[in-house]
Motif scaffolding. Sequence first.
Motif, short mmCIF file in Angstrom:
data_model
loop_
_atom_site.label_atom_id
_atom_site.label_comp_id
_atom_site.label_asym_id
_atom_site.label_seq_id
_atom_site.Cartn_x
_atom_site.Cartn_y
_atom_site.Cartn_z
N TYR A 12 0.85 -1.19 -0.10
CA TYR A 12 0.08 0.10 -0.10
C TYR A 12 0.72 1.29 0.04
O TYR A 12 1.71 1.25 0.84
N LEU A 14 0.25 5.31 0.52
CA LEU A 14 -0.46 6.19 0.89
C LEU A 14 0.12 7.61 1.01
O LEU A 14 1.17 7.91 1.40
N LEU A 23 -6.97 11.13 2.58
CA LEU A 23 -6.14 10.19 2.37
C LEU A 23 -6.36 9.64 0.95
O LEU A 23 -7.49 9.18 0.56
N GLY A 25 -4.73 6.80 -1.92
CA GLY A 25 -3.64 5.42 -2.09
C GLY A 25 -3.53 4.71 -3.08
O GLY A 25 -4.87 4.74 -3.72
N LEU A 101 -7.90 1.19 4.46
CA LEU A 101 -7.27 0.22 3.30
C LEU A 101 -8.00 -0.72 2.68
O LEU A 101 -9.04 -1.35 3.49
N ILE A 114 3.68 5.50 3.51
CA ILE A 114 3.07 6.59 4.12
C ILE A 114 3.81 8.15 3.78
O ILE A 114 5.04 7.92 4.34
#
Length: 918
Positions: A12, A14, A23, A25, A101, A114
Motif C-alpha cells: 500500500y 498512502l 487520504l 492511496g 485500506l 506513508i
Amino acid sequence: MTLKAEFLKAQYELTLYPEKKLLQGNATFELNKEGVYEFQIQDLRIEKAKIGNETLRISEGEDRNYLKIYNFKKNATLTLTFERELPFKVSPLPQVLENYLPFPRVQLPLEISIQIQGKLPYQLILPYEEKEEKEGISVYRIKEPFSKAPPLILGSFKEKRLTLQGREFLFYLPKDFSEKLWEEWEASLKKGANKLQGTFSLLPYPRFYVFLTFERKSFPLGIFLPLPSDRATLINDLFVGLVEQILEYGLNFNDELLEGLKTYLTSYALSSDQKALRKSFLLNSAPKERAFFRLFEWINRLGEERFKKFWDFYLGRYLFNGSSNELFWRSAANYFKEPFPLLDLPFQRVSLKVKPEVKYLDNQKKYHLRLNISQEKTFRPLRLEVYLVTEKDRIFKTLYLNQKEALFDFYLEQRPLEVVLDPAYKIYRELSLQELPLGWNILKESDISIYLSQKELLPVYREFLENLRKRGAELNFGTISFSALPLKNLLFLETPPQGFHLPLPEEGIYFKILPHPNSSNHFLAFAKISSLREWRKFKPKEDSVKLATGFLFQSGKFLYNFKAELRDGLSIRLDEKEKVFGAKSSQILPLDEFFPEWLGLQALLIGETHDRYEHHRFQLEVIKGLHHYFKDLTIGLEMVQSPFQKHLDDFVEGRISEKELLERIEYYDRWRFDYRLYRDIFLYAREHKLKLLALDVPQEIVKKVAKTGFSDLTEEEKKYLPEMDLYNPAYKDFLKGIFESHRFDNSTNFESFYQAQLLRDEAMAERIFEYLKKNPERKIIVITGKGHLQYYYGIPHALKRRNFTNFKTIILGETEDFKPSLGDYWFNPAPVEYEKTLQLGVILDETSEGLKIKEVLKDSLAERSGLRAGDILLKADERTLKRISDLKIVLTFKEKGSELALTFKRENENKRIQILLK
C-alpha cells in the motif's frame, strides 16, 4: 465455477493531506491464481481498478462494504486506487482510523508506505514489525499474516518503552502523565509479567503498542486500554489484551471456547485469589462465567500441568496456521487419549444433594460414614473435592461422581462432625444459603423486580433506580403479601411486604438483604432513602458497603455496616443434619432449611427440657443461624429473673466476669440446673454483644402465689404482677395433668399452682411484648421450658392476647401427645453428653459458720477425700462458703484433673485438704 483465490504479496502506498483531511492511496496485490477476490472497502471510495494494464469496470453490488474482482489469469498484478476522508480533529485523546485500506478477506503479510503532504499537527503512529525511512516516506512492514490491518493513530503522546519477558512495549501516554506514576506502573507491570512468562513466550511478534483511551480493544500488534483506576486494573487489562492477540488473530476460535480461554488465560491466571474469583463467577449467570467453568472443570479433571503442556503443543502447531473449535477438541482427545466429556451434554449449574449416615462399629472401634451424593437438575461427570471434618482431623478426599447418584463409604477413627463439598469452588453449581455473599453490590448484578409502595415517592428514588432500570429491573408500585412472594429477586422500597416484620428507620439510607424464603436461587432486599440530600451524601461512600448485607447511613456517616460471615463449600454438619429434624406438615427437613421461614419473624420461642444439653446446643445453633442475618438480636431467658437485668447487661458489655454474673443473678439459688448446660449461649452473647433479656418474675413472689394465691402479696410485690387472664379452661386442664404427675408440698393446692404458672406465663409474655414495643427494630429468641409454650398455651396465648402475633414456637424433645397443635415446629435433637459440673457428693445445711455436711454419699469424691458427716465446709479455694451456691459456683469453673483446696472445721479444729477432681 469459482476458483479459490490466493495472494502472494500486498503493498500500500498512502499519501495524507492533513489540511484537506484526505487520504489517497494505491494498493498492489500479486495474484497467483484465477478466481474471485473479495475486498473490504468500508468507508473508502475506489477510484480505479486495474489488472496489469487493463482497467476494470467497477460496479456497485448489494453490499457496498465489499468489492469483488474477477481474475482470469494465473499470475497477475491487481492495482486499486482509492481515497478516504480523514475525520481527525484537535483532541487530547488518541484518534483511531480503521478501514482505511482495501483489505482482502484472507490473512496476509503487508507493507504500507506513508507520505505526508503538509504539516501534521499531531504524531502519526502505525504499529509495525519493521520500519524504514526513504526520502520522506515511511515504510511499515508486518510479516505475520493478519486478517486486518493495524489502525492509523493520531495524537499528542508521551512515549515510554518497557521490556517485559523479551518483548518490547511502547506505551503512548497523555502529555501530562507524571513520571512518578509511570515509575509505579513500570514496577507493577514487571512484577505482573513474571506471573505470565508462558503467555509472553507465545506472542509471535517482538513489539507491542499500548494506547490509553476510553475502552479496552485489541488490534494487530497492540491494544487500547482505558485509563485505569488502579495498577491492578492496568496489569489485568494489558495482559488480557495480549492473550486476545493470540486467540483472536492467531487462532480461529469462537463463542464459548474463545470466552472460556480468554478468562482462564488472563484474569483467572493473574488473580491473587483464584478461589475467590471462581466463587464470584458462580454468583453470575453470564455466558462468560459459564464458558469459564465448562473449560475449567475439564482442565481440573485433567490437571493444570497436563493442560499447559497440551496448550503449548497446540499453539506450536496451529498458531497462525489454521485452527478451529473442532480441531482443538479433536487434538485434545488425541493428546490425552480420552474424549472431552462435556461437549454432548447440557452444561448447567448442578445442584448437589447429600444424605449422610453415620454408624459406630463396635467390633472395629471405628465410625462408618456413608454419603449418598446426587446431582439434581442436570448431570455430568464430576471430580468432586471433599473435606471430612472429625473431632481431631480434617481429611481431604477426591471423589469421582460419574453417575447421577452414588454412594461413598469412609471408615474413620474419630467421630465425623461435618462434610464439606467443593470447598474450593471448582464445580459449576448452585451455592447454598450459607455461601451466598448477599450484599448491596448484588443489586447491580442481578435481575430484580422492584416494589415501591407509593408512586409519589418516585422522585426521591429516581437516581437510585436509574442504573437498575437500565439493567432491565421491573418497577411495580404498591406492595404484596409475604405469603405470596413470586420466585424472583425482589427489592422492596420504603415498605416491606405485608406480614413481614422489618421496621425501616425514618431518616437516612437503610439497606438489608436476606435469602428468599421460597427459593435458594433468589433474595429479598429492602431499602429506604429518606431524601435526595442523604442519597447524594451517600454516593461517594457507596463502594465501602458494596458487600454489606445491611447498613444504616445518616447525616454523612454509617451508624452500622454489617457483613455476614460466609462458609466455604457446601457444608453438611453431621451432628446436626443427621440427628436434628423438624416436623412441618408431612415433611422432614434438616434444620438449615427452616431459617428462611424464620427471617420475617420478630420473635421465635424455643421450648426446652431444662436438663437436656442437646436442647441448648440446638438453641445455640438457631441463635447463630439468625445472627448470621441480623446484627440486633436479643435472647430472652426464663432462667434469669427481671430484677437482675442490670447484671446481664454488665456481663454482655464485659464489665463483670462469669463468676460475678452467677453471684449477682443468684443463679444457683434461683435456678437449680447446671450452668454448664447454658454456658455456651451466655458466652456467645457476650462475644457478639447480643442483648440478654431477663424474663421471669422474682422467685419469692412465685413461691408465695403457689402457696396461697395472690391474696397475701404485699403492695410492693403486686408491682410485679402483669395483666392476667385467669380464665383458660383448656390450659387449666393441661396444667392439672402436670400438677397431678408431680409431687408438691401438701400445702400446695392446684388452684394456687395454676395461678403461679399463669403469673410466670403472663409476666414473661408482658416482658417480651413491652421490650419489643420499645425496640421495634429488634428480633428476639426466647429460651424457656416447653411447658410454657406447648399447644400455644402459656406465653403464646398471653402474647396473642396483647395483639402480638409475629412469632412462632419450637417444641424440643420427646412428647407423648404429638399432634399439629403442639407448636409451629417440633425438633427432637439426639442425646448429647457434656462435661457436667463436678460434685463432692454431700448433702449440706447452711449454718452461720459455713456449710455443714449432713450426709456423705457412698463412692463420692467427699468419701474418697475423707470428709465426714458433721464437718463444716469453710472455704473452697479462697472463697468463703456461706451458701450452697458459693460451692456450686467454685465447682462450675473446675475441670476434671484439677485440684480443689478445701478448708473445713472438724471438732473445733480447722483442716485444709487438696482434692483431686476426677
